[in-house]
Design an enzyme around this catalytic site. Structure first.
Site, short mmCIF file in Angstrom:
data_model
loop_
_atom_site.label_atom_id
_atom_site.label_comp_id
_atom_site.label_asym_id
_atom_site.label_seq_id
_atom_site.Cartn_x
_atom_site.Cartn_y
_atom_site.Cartn_z
N CYS A 37 0.78 -1.35 0.25
CA CYS A 37 -0.03 -0.39 -0.36
C CYS A 37 0.58 1.31 0.29
O CYS A 37 2.03 1.63 0.58
CB CYS A 37 -0.93 -0.03 1.15
SG CYS A 37 -2.03 1.74 1.45
N THR A 39 0.47 3.29 2.21
CA THR A 39 0.70 3.77 3.27
C THR A 39 2.10 3.11 4.06
O THR A 39 2.85 3.48 4.59
CB THR A 39 -0.55 3.07 4.30
OG1 THR A 39 -1.19 4.56 3.71
CG2 THR A 39 -0.24 3.56 5.68
N HIS A 42 4.56 5.02 2.89
CA HIS A 42 4.81 6.54 3.78
C HIS A 42 5.63 6.38 4.71
O HIS A 42 6.43 6.25 5.46
CB HIS A 42 3.21 6.95 3.46
CG HIS A 42 3.40 8.19 4.10
ND1 HIS A 42 3.49 8.63 3.15
CD2 HIS A 42 2.91 8.42 5.58
CE1 HIS A 42 3.20 10.15 4.04
NE2 HIS A 42 2.69 10.40 5.08
N HIS A 60 -0.95 -5.00 5.05
CA HIS A 60 -2.55 -5.06 5.87
C HIS A 60 -3.72 -5.12 4.96
O HIS A 60 -4.73 -5.55 4.91
CB HIS A 60 -2.31 -3.93 6.53
CG HIS A 60 -2.78 -2.43 5.91
ND1 HIS A 60 -1.84 -1.47 5.33
CD2 HIS A 60 -3.75 -2.01 4.95
CE1 HIS A 60 -1.98 -0.58 4.82
NE2 HIS A 60 -2.94 -0.85 4.04
N GLU A 61 -2.68 -5.68 3.44
CA GLU A 61 -3.67 -5.98 1.72
C GLU A 61 -3.41 -7.26 2.34
O GLU A 61 -3.10 -7.66 0.82
CB GLU A 61 -2.91 -5.07 0.79
CG GLU A 61 -4.10 -3.72 1.12
CD GLU A 61 -3.07 -2.41 -0.03
OE1 GLU A 61 -3.12 -3.74 -1.13
OE2 GLU A 61 -3.00 -1.99 0.32
N CYS A 96 -16.89 5.44 18.62
CA CYS A 96 -16.94 3.97 18.50
C CYS A 96 -18.83 4.31 19.21
O CYS A 96 -19.48 4.17 18.99
CB CYS A 96 -16.50 3.42 19.61
SG CYS A 96 -14.62 2.64 18.68
#
Lengths: 337, 337
Positions: A37, A39, A42, A60-61, A96
């Site tokens: 990603c 990110t 980054h 995280h993908e 939340c």
């Protein structure tokens, strides 16, 4: 087992670590494919060094199969193909409590605030998992997370069939937003300066222009009989994107801010007043966006094969970062873990 | 008959002119009271010299009685008390076709693009008129137009009972927005630096703070158990207002841009992303806002008497501008024409 570690100072090392046994409510995954990603890039550039813990396992993908179940976990069988919605909300803050746990005030993002998926086995809370259809390849399963981002953005933008949509920035998220909008029945224009990405957008059946060669406001006016775009997605995170985004929409048109701006750019608030424009910030996704992304993938509505530039072994992470930062001929790179 | 003429170069003259006979579809009003708007001051300062025609008769916050009816006008009797929604749309542009004729691409605004109400008799299209209740004084009738602005802004902001609303800027429009929000059942905070206006806001039962003395984000967080404001109205048109407006809302909170910004200020688009904030531009009003404003006025829900600083003869227009630009003890000045 193998893992890729970000050591700070633009350094990735490939090393070994022990799998984490799943605790109560957790599931251990055998990781299959993980997308890289923007990110992650980054983080690699050191922009989030104050947030991550060294050495940081990013990623995280992910797609994978269930390897082991922690105490009390139901609904998942060992061997089942899954993907991960990598958000851990606190369940206790005003966001939340208002039902916006995906943008929890104390949100932990798996792969940034905790270890991520660039490792052979990954242990995550069971509530982050979504089943993948057995007919979907695990390569394509790793595309669900970015597609869920696009589904969220398009939902926030309330895109309708027949609307005229402009996507500023034709990277992976921009093109997925364009494809989801096109699938809904919108007419879509992509604005992008990278020739490889421009060409790819056109191969995907999207109208695409280089805003340095095409007067974007004039083009959009021409395409919409002078009305302007119904929805504009700002995915460049650039001052020029922030400038042009207000020049394109029709009266009461919508702008969705997807790009992550490092500095507050000048924004033409007069234009918001004058045309009663609306702007919506959009961040990550909610479970319904993952559900929609999986449905679109199962129906083969999104041509993932054209978006995946390459599939490489884990030790190619750093070389892939170098390629991504070159701005060259790259869309989405997956790592086979 | 008497009229006030803006001659350019910060000069107002009081002179005479002939009443305009109402043509087909027009109505001639005997003007009673006219409020002085910030936009009139803006014109007086020469900021709109390219838009107005010299000598310009300004004024658009008017009450009056019907003096004469043009051909084909029905529904209005001579002598009936009325106010004017001073918008003339083209009915033929994409905005009009989309149902947004109040922000028509070719909108003419009575008193800016055509002669206005600072004259004894004013001829306007019949469709701009709204009946005033016979029980409402014509002084208060001149407050309907700015109240309709506030009704529009609050409607665009979707303010609900029980919500926490912050109004940045406690001038006439800011206080009317605050009062309409309070009437709906919202908790309202006004941020204002002028001591006279701060004090007046408090006399109106509103919470009000000086943002130079009170840490506004901390105050709002404290008032909302850390959640943030549901709706923020930006009515200052200042860079500091554009900066603080993004610091106050809750996740998915709303910002309404009411102020007319001369230059694009820096805007924290990251915050829009991070909290999924929403921003809505709001300009003038639609007929339903006039209807609501008249209903609120008829029910005596808005304490106009506390907002009207003074009622003066027409020849006090220039002196009133001088007082308004001093930033002193003034809220709304009406002229008795």
């Amino acid at each position: 087992m193998q893992a890729a570690f970000y050591q700070g100072n633009q350094t990735i090392t490939i090393g070994t670590c022990r799998p984490i046994e799943p605790g109560p409510g957790e599931v251990q995954l055998k990781v299959s494919h993980v997308g890289i990603c923007g990110t992650d890039l980054h983080i690699y550039h050191g922009m989030m060094d104050r947030r991550v813990t060294f050495p940081q396992i990013m990623g995280h993908e992910a797609s994978g199969t269930v390897a082991a179940l922690g105490e009390g976990v139901t609904g998942f069988a060992v061997g089942a193909p899954v993907t991960v919605m990598p958000l851990v909300p606190c369940r206790n803050c005003p966001a939340c409590e208002a039902g916006h746990s995906h943008i929890c005030h104390n949100l932990k993002f798996l792969g940034i605030d905790t270890p991520g998926a660039f490792q052979s086995y990954w242990t995550v809370p069971a509530y982050t998992l979504h089943h993948l259809p057995p007919t979907l390849s695990l390569e394509f399963g790793a595309m669900i997370e970015p597609l869920a981002v696009a589904c969220h953005d398009v939902r926030i933008g309330q895109v309708q069939a027949g609307e005229y949509v402009v996507v500023l920035g034709g990277g992976p998220i921009g093109l997925l937003i364009a494809l989801v909008s096109q699938h809904i029945g919108a007419r879509v224009l992509v604005s992008e300066i990278n020739p490889y990405r421009l060409n790819l957008a056109r191969q995907l059946g999207l109208d695409a222009v280089d805003p340095r060669q095409t007067d974007l406001p004039a083009y959009v006016a021409d395409q919409t009989a002078g009305a302007g775009a119904d929805v504009v997605f700002e995915v460049t995170a650039s001052p020029v994107g922030a400038e042009v985004m207000t020049q394109l929409p029709r009266t009461r048109g919508r702008i969705v801010v997807v790009g992550i701006f490092g500095q507050p750019p000048p924004v033409d608030l007069f234009r918001f007043f004058w045309r009663e424009l609306r702007l919506f910030g959009a961040r990550v996704y909610e479970h319904q966006d993952f559900t929609q992304a999986i449905q679109l993938a199962a129906a083969e509505s999104i041509p993932f094969n054209q978006l995946i530039t390459d599939i490489r072994p884990l030790d190619q992470l750093e070389a892939s970062f170098k390629q991504m930062e070159s701005g060259g001929e790259v869309m989405k790179i997956l790592l086979k873990v």
